[in-house]
Design a protein around this motif. Structure first.
Motif, PDB file in Angstrom:
ATOM      1  N   LYS A  88      -2.180  -6.021   2.149  1.00 11.84           N
ATOM      2  CA  LYS A  88      -0.812  -5.591   2.408  1.00 11.84           C
ATOM      3  C   LYS A  88      -0.510  -4.259   1.733  1.00 11.84           C
ATOM      4  N   LEU A  89       0.241  -3.445   2.427  1.00  7.58           N
ATOM      5  CA  LEU A  89       0.703  -2.173   1.870  1.00  7.58           C
ATOM      6  C   LEU A  89       1.913  -2.426   0.980  1.00  7.58           C
ATOM      7  N   ASN A  90       1.939  -1.765  -0.142  1.00 10.59           N
ATOM      8  CA  ASN A  90       3.053  -1.890  -1.080  1.00 10.59           C
ATOM      9  C   ASN A  90       3.722  -0.521  -1.193  1.00 10.59           C
ATOM     10  N   GLU A 113      -7.549   3.180  -5.255  1.00  8.93           N
ATOM     11  CA  GLU A 113      -7.497   2.765  -6.660  1.00  8.93           C
ATOM     12  C   GLU A 113      -6.141   2.197  -7.039  1.00  8.93           C
ATOM     13  N   ASN A 114      -5.105   2.585  -6.301  1.00 14.78           N
ATOM     14  CA  ASN A 114      -3.761   2.079  -6.568  1.00 14.78           C
ATOM     15  C   ASN A 114      -3.418   0.865  -5.715  1.00 14.78           C
ATOM     16  N   GLY A 115      -4.445   0.239  -5.137  1.00 11.69           N
ATOM     17  CA  GLY A 115      -4.226  -1.005  -4.411  1.00 11.69           C
ATOM     18  C   GLY A 115      -3.348  -0.887  -3.191  1.00 11.69           C
ATOM     19  N   ASP A 117       8.983  -1.676   7.419  1.00  9.17           N
ATOM     20  CA  ASP A 117       8.253  -2.611   8.284  1.00  9.17           C
ATOM     21  C   ASP A 117       6.867  -2.026   8.535  1.00  9.17           C
ATOM     22  N   GLN A 118       5.811  -2.634   7.973  1.00  7.92           N
ATOM     23  CA  GLN A 118       4.475  -2.050   8.041  1.00  7.92           C
ATOM     24  C   GLN A 118       3.404  -3.088   8.389  1.00  7.92           C
ATOM     25  N   ILE A 119       2.284  -2.588   8.886  1.00 10.57           N
ATOM     26  CA  ILE A 119       1.145  -3.433   9.166  1.00 10.57           C
ATOM     27  C   ILE A 119       0.413  -3.771   7.867  1.00 10.57           C
ATOM     28  N   SER A 120      -0.497  -4.721   7.938  1.00 14.12           N
ATOM     29  CA  SER A 120      -1.435  -4.978   6.852  1.00 14.12           C
ATOM     30  C   SER A 120      -2.779  -4.373   7.226  1.00 14.12           C
ATOM     31  N   PHE A 121      -3.486  -3.837   6.268  1.00 20.21           N
ATOM     32  CA  PHE A 121      -4.799  -3.240   6.524  1.00 20.21           C
ATOM     33  C   PHE A 121      -5.846  -4.352   6.684  1.00 20.21           C
ATOM     34  N   ASN A 122      -6.689  -4.191   7.703  1.00 17.15           N
ATOM     35  CA  ASN A 122      -7.812  -5.117   7.850  1.00 17.15           C
ATOM     36  C   ASN A 122      -9.068  -4.472   7.263  1.00 17.15           C
TER      37      ASN A 122
END
Length: 223
Positions: free
Chosen positions: A150-152, A109-111, A60-65
Motif C-alpha cells: 500500500k502507498l502511504n 527505502e521509505n516503504g 484514493d490510490q492503488i496498491s503496488f503489486n
C-alpha cells in the motif's frame, strides 16, 4: 480495490485562515510510469478536495503489486527517478499538467511513503507541485513478492502570496503629464544652480585640475 484516506489539509497558518480569495473544488489525477504496459503513464490514483478553504482532502490510490515493485527496484539499482505526472483541475481551469519526481531508491527505502505538496495562489490556481519521500522511521520494509504493497501518501497545500505588480500605467501617465507641463512652461524647476548645471561644471573643474598638475609653477631660484 482502492483505499480511501482522509487527511487534514494545511492551507495557511491560523492567523491567515481566510487568505484565499477563491474557494472551490480541486482534483489532482496521479499518474506514474510503473507497470503501464505500452503506455508512458498510467493511473496511480487521485486527490480530491470539495473545498480548498475547508481543507479536507481524500486520497484514493492503488496498491503496488510485485510487478510495480520489481520495476521500481530496477530503477533504484540504476539510480534513476520515480516519476509522477499530475493533472490538476479546478472549477476555473482544466487539466494543468505538472510533472515531479523522486529517487526510486529513496521511495523504496521509505516503504512507498511520500509527501505531495501543492502551491496555490490566492485565486486558487495551482502553480507548482512537489513529491518528497516520507519519514523512514514510520515505514515498514517492502515485501518484493507481495501483491498488496500500500502507498502511504500525505498531501498538503501551501499558500503563496502574489508579489505586488508595479503600477506601470500610472507611472507612464505621470511622466506624460510632467512632459506636457514642461512644454507649456507650467512646471517650475526648483533645483539649485549646481543641480541644474553639474554636467557642465564637473568637466571644467577636471580640466583645470589636470592642467594645473601638468604645468606646475617653477620653484624659486636660490640667491
Amino acid at each position: 480495490m482502492m483505499k480511501l484516506t482522509t487527511i487534514f489539509l494545511a492551507i495557511c497558518l491560523l492567523p491567515n485562515a481566510f487568505c484565499l480569495d477563491y474557494d472551490g473544488w480541486l482534483n489532482i489525477k496521479l499518474e506514474h510510469s510503473l507497470n503501464c504496459n505500452y503506455e508512458k503513464y498510467c493511473s496511480r490514483g487521485s486527490i480530491t478536495l470539495k473545498s480548498i478553504r475547508a481543507g479536507t482532502a481524500v486520497i484514493d490510490q492503488i496498491s503496488f503489486n510485485k510487478d510495480h515493485i520489481e520495476e521500481l527496484k530496477q530503477l533504484a539499482e540504476l539510480d534513476e527517478f520515480y516519476t509522477l505526472r499530475t493533472l490538476v483541475s479546478t472549477a476555473e481551469s482544466k487539466d494543468v499538467e505538472i510533472v515531479t519526481f523522486i529517487k526510486a531508491k529513496s521511495f523504496l527505502e521509505n516503504g512507498l511513503s511520500d509527501i505531495i505538496r501543492a502551491w496555490v495562489l490566492p485565486n486558487g490556481e495551482v502553480i507548482a507541485l512537489s513529491l518528497q519521500a516520507g519519514n523512514t522511521s514510520q515505514t515498514k520494509p517492502i515485501e518484493y513478492k507481495s501483491t498488496d504493497n500500500k502507498l502511504n501518501s500525505s498531501f498538503y497545500i501551501r499558500h503563496v502570496d502574489q508579489a505586488p505588480l508595479p503600477d506601470t500605467a500610472s507611472y507612464i501617465q505621470k511622466m506624460e503629464r510632467e512632459r506636457e507641463a514642461r512644454e507649456k512652461g507650467e512646471l517650475k524647476d526648483n533645483r539649485s544652480f549646481l543641480a541644474k548645471y553639474w554636467m557642465y561644471i564637473v568637466p571644467i573643474a577636471i580640466f583645470v585640475m589636470i592642467s594645473g598638475a601638468a604645468n606646475p609653477e617653477p620653484a624659486g631660484q636660490a640667491r
